[in-house]
Motif scaffolding. Structure first.
Motif, short mmCIF file in Angstrom:
data_model
loop_
_atom_site.label_atom_id
_atom_site.label_comp_id
_atom_site.label_asym_id
_atom_site.label_seq_id
_atom_site.Cartn_x
_atom_site.Cartn_y
_atom_site.Cartn_z
N ALA A 96 6.66 11.08 -22.39
CA ALA A 96 6.38 9.67 -22.08
C ALA A 96 7.56 9.03 -21.35
O ALA A 96 7.39 8.35 -20.33
N ILE A 97 8.78 9.28 -21.87
CA ILE A 97 9.96 8.70 -21.21
C ILE A 97 10.13 9.29 -19.82
O ILE A 97 10.49 8.59 -18.86
N LEU A 98 9.88 10.61 -19.70
CA LEU A 98 10.01 11.26 -18.40
C LEU A 98 9.04 10.65 -17.39
O LEU A 98 9.42 10.35 -16.24
N VAL A 99 7.79 10.45 -17.82
CA VAL A 99 6.80 9.87 -16.90
C VAL A 99 7.17 8.44 -16.54
O VAL A 99 7.06 8.02 -15.38
N VAL A 100 7.63 7.67 -17.54
CA VAL A 100 8.01 6.28 -17.26
C VAL A 100 9.19 6.22 -16.29
O VAL A 100 9.20 5.43 -15.34
N LEU A 101 10.20 7.08 -16.52
CA LEU A 101 11.34 7.10 -15.61
C LEU A 101 10.93 7.54 -14.21
O LEU A 101 11.39 6.96 -13.21
N ALA A 102 10.07 8.55 -14.15
CA ALA A 102 9.60 9.00 -12.84
C ALA A 102 8.82 7.90 -12.13
O ALA A 102 8.96 7.69 -10.92
N ALA A 103 7.98 7.19 -12.90
CA ALA A 103 7.22 6.09 -12.29
C ALA A 103 8.16 5.00 -11.80
O ALA A 103 7.98 4.44 -10.70
N LEU A 104 9.18 4.68 -12.61
CA LEU A 104 10.13 3.66 -12.19
C LEU A 104 10.90 4.09 -10.95
O LEU A 104 11.07 3.30 -10.00
N LEU A 105 11.36 5.35 -10.95
CA LEU A 105 12.08 5.85 -9.77
C LEU A 105 11.16 5.90 -8.55
O LEU A 105 11.61 5.63 -7.42
N SER A 106 9.90 6.26 -8.75
CA SER A 106 8.96 6.27 -7.62
C SER A 106 8.76 4.88 -7.07
O SER A 106 8.69 4.68 -5.85
N LEU A 107 8.66 3.90 -7.97
CA LEU A 107 8.52 2.52 -7.50
C LEU A 107 9.75 2.07 -6.73
O LEU A 107 9.64 1.43 -5.67
N ILE A 108 10.92 2.41 -7.25
CA ILE A 108 12.16 2.06 -6.55
C ILE A 108 12.24 2.78 -5.21
O ILE A 108 12.63 2.19 -4.19
N ALA A 109 11.85 4.07 -5.19
CA ALA A 109 11.87 4.81 -3.93
C ALA A 109 10.88 4.22 -2.93
O ALA A 109 11.19 4.11 -1.73
N GLY A 110 9.71 3.82 -3.41
CA GLY A 110 8.74 3.19 -2.50
C GLY A 110 9.28 1.90 -1.92
O GLY A 110 9.14 1.64 -0.71
N CYS A 111 9.92 1.09 -2.76
CA CYS A 111 10.51 -0.16 -2.26
C CYS A 111 11.63 0.13 -1.27
O CYS A 111 11.76 -0.54 -0.24
N GLY A 131 0.82 -1.21 0.00
CA GLY A 131 0.00 0.00 0.00
C GLY A 131 0.84 1.25 0.00
O GLY A 131 0.61 2.20 -0.78
N MET A 132 1.85 1.28 0.87
CA MET A 132 2.73 2.45 0.92
C MET A 132 3.52 2.58 -0.38
O MET A 132 3.70 3.69 -0.91
N ILE A 133 3.99 1.44 -0.92
CA ILE A 133 4.75 1.48 -2.17
C ILE A 133 3.90 2.01 -3.31
O ILE A 133 4.32 2.87 -4.10
N LEU A 134 2.66 1.53 -3.40
CA LEU A 134 1.77 2.02 -4.45
C LEU A 134 1.43 3.49 -4.25
O LEU A 134 1.26 4.24 -5.23
N GLY A 135 1.36 3.92 -2.99
CA GLY A 135 1.10 5.34 -2.74
C GLY A 135 2.23 6.21 -3.22
O GLY A 135 2.02 7.24 -3.88
N VAL A 136 3.48 5.82 -2.88
CA VAL A 136 4.64 6.58 -3.36
C VAL A 136 4.70 6.56 -4.88
O VAL A 136 4.99 7.57 -5.54
N PHE A 137 4.40 5.39 -5.46
CA PHE A 137 4.39 5.26 -6.91
C PHE A 137 3.36 6.19 -7.54
O PHE A 137 3.65 6.89 -8.53
#
Length: 740
Positions: A459-474, A41-47
């Protein structure tokens, strides 16, 4: 207290749990996955937050366009002075093209473009138009009252034309990129601007500015070359005249007309004389050898043996005389056998033999004299040729020295004349083509305004941000897991408290949490029911020789589930024993409400106060008897410490097989410590991943100081399986209890 030794009221030795071996350096992938899944839940929130912020930021970004103009630059361009030696360029892309790229990015070319397109007044490059709101506010404040604010605030927007021009040039150079296309001679000039039309015009202006700069440089080089060559021509003419004067003066002084021809004839004569001298030496050596053989025989008295000398015996005349003598000797030998010594024919043959031998000796003497004469002639011929050779050689050497000096002077004249003629030719060519400039670069593809922006790539910026957000959440989840000092599994309990874990109670599913207080009876969750059965078994196995009838459940802080666990444990044990559930929490009672009983019914408070009897307080749910708290008193601790409480417990021990007391949290009030001292067994409830380890150790230490017989620990509300366990449905076959 890092170590807690447990000793019960019967004086049993403390139970020591051997800590499970743990490799702290090993990375347990399953453990990491369980941690991430539990905190999904927290990871998805950060993502979600990071992705939303990236989307908003990308939508608000100003798109920029990159306009590209392509040039072809030949490394070997036409040179003004072609006879100058140029260094080899084995790799023009690494040297020459890099230099040309630097020229394209030079300040001179950028100034040409800014000046031509008036970019110093363009909104993207003009520092006066792109000033920030803060700078404008600071400038306005400074204009309002200059003495109150720093002078730099006023100067931030007050750029002079020269400063604005320099700033625009610097900004343009930063927005310009020059690259080589592959391994070719093509060079691309890219300009990135928000205005696509202006960017294309700027790229073309930079390309034309570079070409104009090269043409101007070539014209200046041609003019400088012409001036230098005119000056050099005067020096070369003077050097040629001086060399010719020296050559003529040497010829006049030595009286030479055609030294080359004379030197050639003399050299041929010297060669022929040398050949004749070699032949004469060979002839003299042969004659000398023959003469010395003859002389050697004569010195030994061997006149008759002269005929054996090769030079004598090979003489044709000698050979004839030898043949005659041999014939006469054969005749004498024949007659000596046929006739006697005085036979006339024998006498005649001897006379003939003597005459032949005399003639042979006479002829040999003549041949020997001829050999001596030949030797003298050969020696005289050799001496004459040697004298002639030495004379010719001396003459040749004298002429060679003169020829060398003459040729040196002639070479000086020839080289000066060649250089002079070359310079004269190139000077005429340079003067004839002074107004013709042949460049080595041209524009292949002029820049056009692009239709689509280069940046940002949303698109690349959003994908990279989403990936970094997922990594940050983890990462946050793992950090929180690492910083969490609570009990997560039974191994943590045994390792830190040295107490046995009687049961590990899993967290119920959301659909079953509303019926958690009677979950054992309903059997909606097989894992939860089995955990309660395990706790029941552990309590019964701890009886040993003496039945521990009075059982107290307590915890460190409120909300750890001890009341719910007490109700379910009482219901489980009521199926095999006579059980009395007593709500000893007189401060915040919840048993009646959770079981659906009358919360205002007479309970323990009235019993301890002497206002009611035991039978008046009893309530039943199936085979389970319950005494609720009743009305909350003002002095709960005094009532629990009274003799009536002890009398009640003695009565309950004799009437019931098991008495289960639900008490307050031990760290909230001291009621739990008081009741634990009266009990036969204490079960300590710990909520998984909630209560900190130091607080639990402190609470258990306080209970042990009061003599509380702590039997074991129940780890409650575990959201993940124990290490080595599986989430199977082994117990799901049990039917649910009938609804009541």
């Amino acid at each position: 207290m890092s170590q807690i030794a447990v000793r019960n009221s019967q004086g049993m030795a403390p139970w020591q749990a051997s800590p499970a071996p743990e490799d702290r350096d090993a990375l347990d992938s399953r453990k990491l996955w369980r941690t991430l899944w539990r905190r999904r839940g927290m990871i998805l929130g950060v993502f979600a937050v990071g992705t939303a912020a990236a989307v908003i930021y990308a939508l608000n970004m100003t798109p920029t366009y990159r306009s590209v103009a392509t040039l072809v630059i030949e490394p070997s361009g036409n040179q003004v002075i072609t006879f100058q030696q140029t260094p080899d360029r084995p790799d023009p892309n690494s040297d020459y093209l890099q230099t040309q790229m630097g020229l394209i990015q030079s300040r001179e070319v950028a100034e040409r473009a800014v000046r031509e397109l008036d970019l110093s007044h363009h909104e993207e490059l003009d520092p006066r138009q792109k000033a920030s709101r803060l700078s404008k506010i600071k400038a306005q404040l400074s204009n309002w009252h200059a003495d109150w604010f720093p002078q730099s605030w006023h100067q931030e927007l007050n750029y002079t034309d020269e400063q604005a021009f320099n700033s625009a040039v610097m900004e343009l150079r930063q927005r310009t990129s020059v690259t080589v296309v592959g391994k070719s001679h093509l060079v691309s000039i890219g300009v990135t601007m928000a205005d696509a039309e202006t960017g294309a015009a700027t790229a073309n202006a930079l390309a034309q500015g570079y070409l104009a700069s090269r043409q101007s440089s070539q014209q200046q080089e041609s003019l400088n070359a012409s001036r230098w060559m005119n000056t050099r021509m005067v020096e070369l003419r003077t050097q040629l005249q001086q060399a010719e004067s020296k050559l003529q003066a040497y010829r006049d002084g030595q009286g030479l007309v055609d030294v080359g021809g004379v030197a050639t004839i003399t050299a041929n004569e010297l060669a022929r004389t040398s050949d004749r001298l070699v032949d004469a030496r060979r002839e003299r050596a042969d004659a000398q050898s023959q003469y010395r053989q003859v002389q050697g025989l004569l010195a030994r008295g061997g006149n008759l043996d002269l005929s054996s000398v090769p030079a004598v015996i090979n003489n044709p005349v000698i050979q004839q005389f030898q043949a005659v003598a041999a014939t006469a000797q054969a005749r004498v030998d024949e007659y000596s056998q046929r006739y006697g010594d005085k036979h006339p024919q024998m006498v005649a043959a001897r006379s003939e033999l003597q005459a032949a031998q005399a003639s042979l000796r006479s002829q040999v003497s003549q041949v020997v004299a001829g050999l001596q004469h030949n030797y003298q002639l050969a020696q005289d011929n050799e001496n004459a040729l040697r004298s002639s050779f030495n004379s010719n050689k001396q003459e040749i050497q004298d002429i060679s020295r003169k020829e060398f000096a003459l040729r040196e002077l002639q070479r000086d004249v020839d080289s000066n004349r060649d250089v002079y003629n070359t310079f004269m030719t190139k000077l005429r060519e340079t003067m004839a083509t002074a107004d013709l400039v042949s460049g080595n670069a041209r524009v292949v593809d002029p820049a056009i305004a692009p239709l689509f922006p280069t940046t940002p790539r949303k698109a690349i910026l959003v994908v990279l941000a989403a990936l970094l957000s997922l990594i940050a959440g983890c990462a946050i989840a793992l950090l929180r897991e690492a910083w969490n000092n609570s009990f997560k599994n039974s191994a943590d309990v045994e390792r830190n408290l040295h107490l046995p874990v009687l049961s590990v109670v899993p967290m119920l599913k959301r659909r079953n949490r509303s019926r958690i207080h009677r979950q054992f009876e309903r059997n909606d969750d097989a894992a939860f029911a089995e955990a309660v059965r395990t706790l029941r078994t552990g309590v019964m196995l701890n009886d040993d020789d003496v039945r521990r009838k009075t059982l107290v459940l307590t915890s460190t802080t409120p909300g750890e589930g001890k009341t719910t666990l007490a109700i379910n444990l009482a219901g489980a044990m009521a199926r095999v024993e006579r059980v009395l559930l007593v709500e000893a929490d007189l401060r915040r009672p919840k048993v009646a409400t959770n079981l659906g009983l009358d919360a205002h019914h007479i309970g323990l408070a009235e019993l301890l106060a002497g206002k009611a009897g035991v039978d008046d307080c009893l309530q039943s749910i199936g085979s389970l008897d319950v005494i609720c708290a009743g009305e909350m008193p003002y002095n709960p601790q005094e009532l629990l410490a009274s003799t009536r409480m002890q009398t009640f417990l003695e009565w309950a021990r004799h009437r019931y097989d098991r008495v289960i007391l639900d008490t307050p949290a031990s760290q909230s009030v001291s009621d739990a410590a008081l009741l634990c001292g009266m009990a036969d067994s204490v079960i300590y409830v710990i909520k998984s991943e909630a209560t900190s380890m130091p607080l639990v150790r402190k609470s258990i230490g306080q209970l042990l100081q009061t003599g509380a017989p702590i039997t074991g620990v129940v780890l409650n509300q575990v959201s993940r399986p124990e290490p080595g366990q599986r989430r199977d449905h082994y117990y799901d076959y049990l039917p649910a209890a009938p609804a009541q």
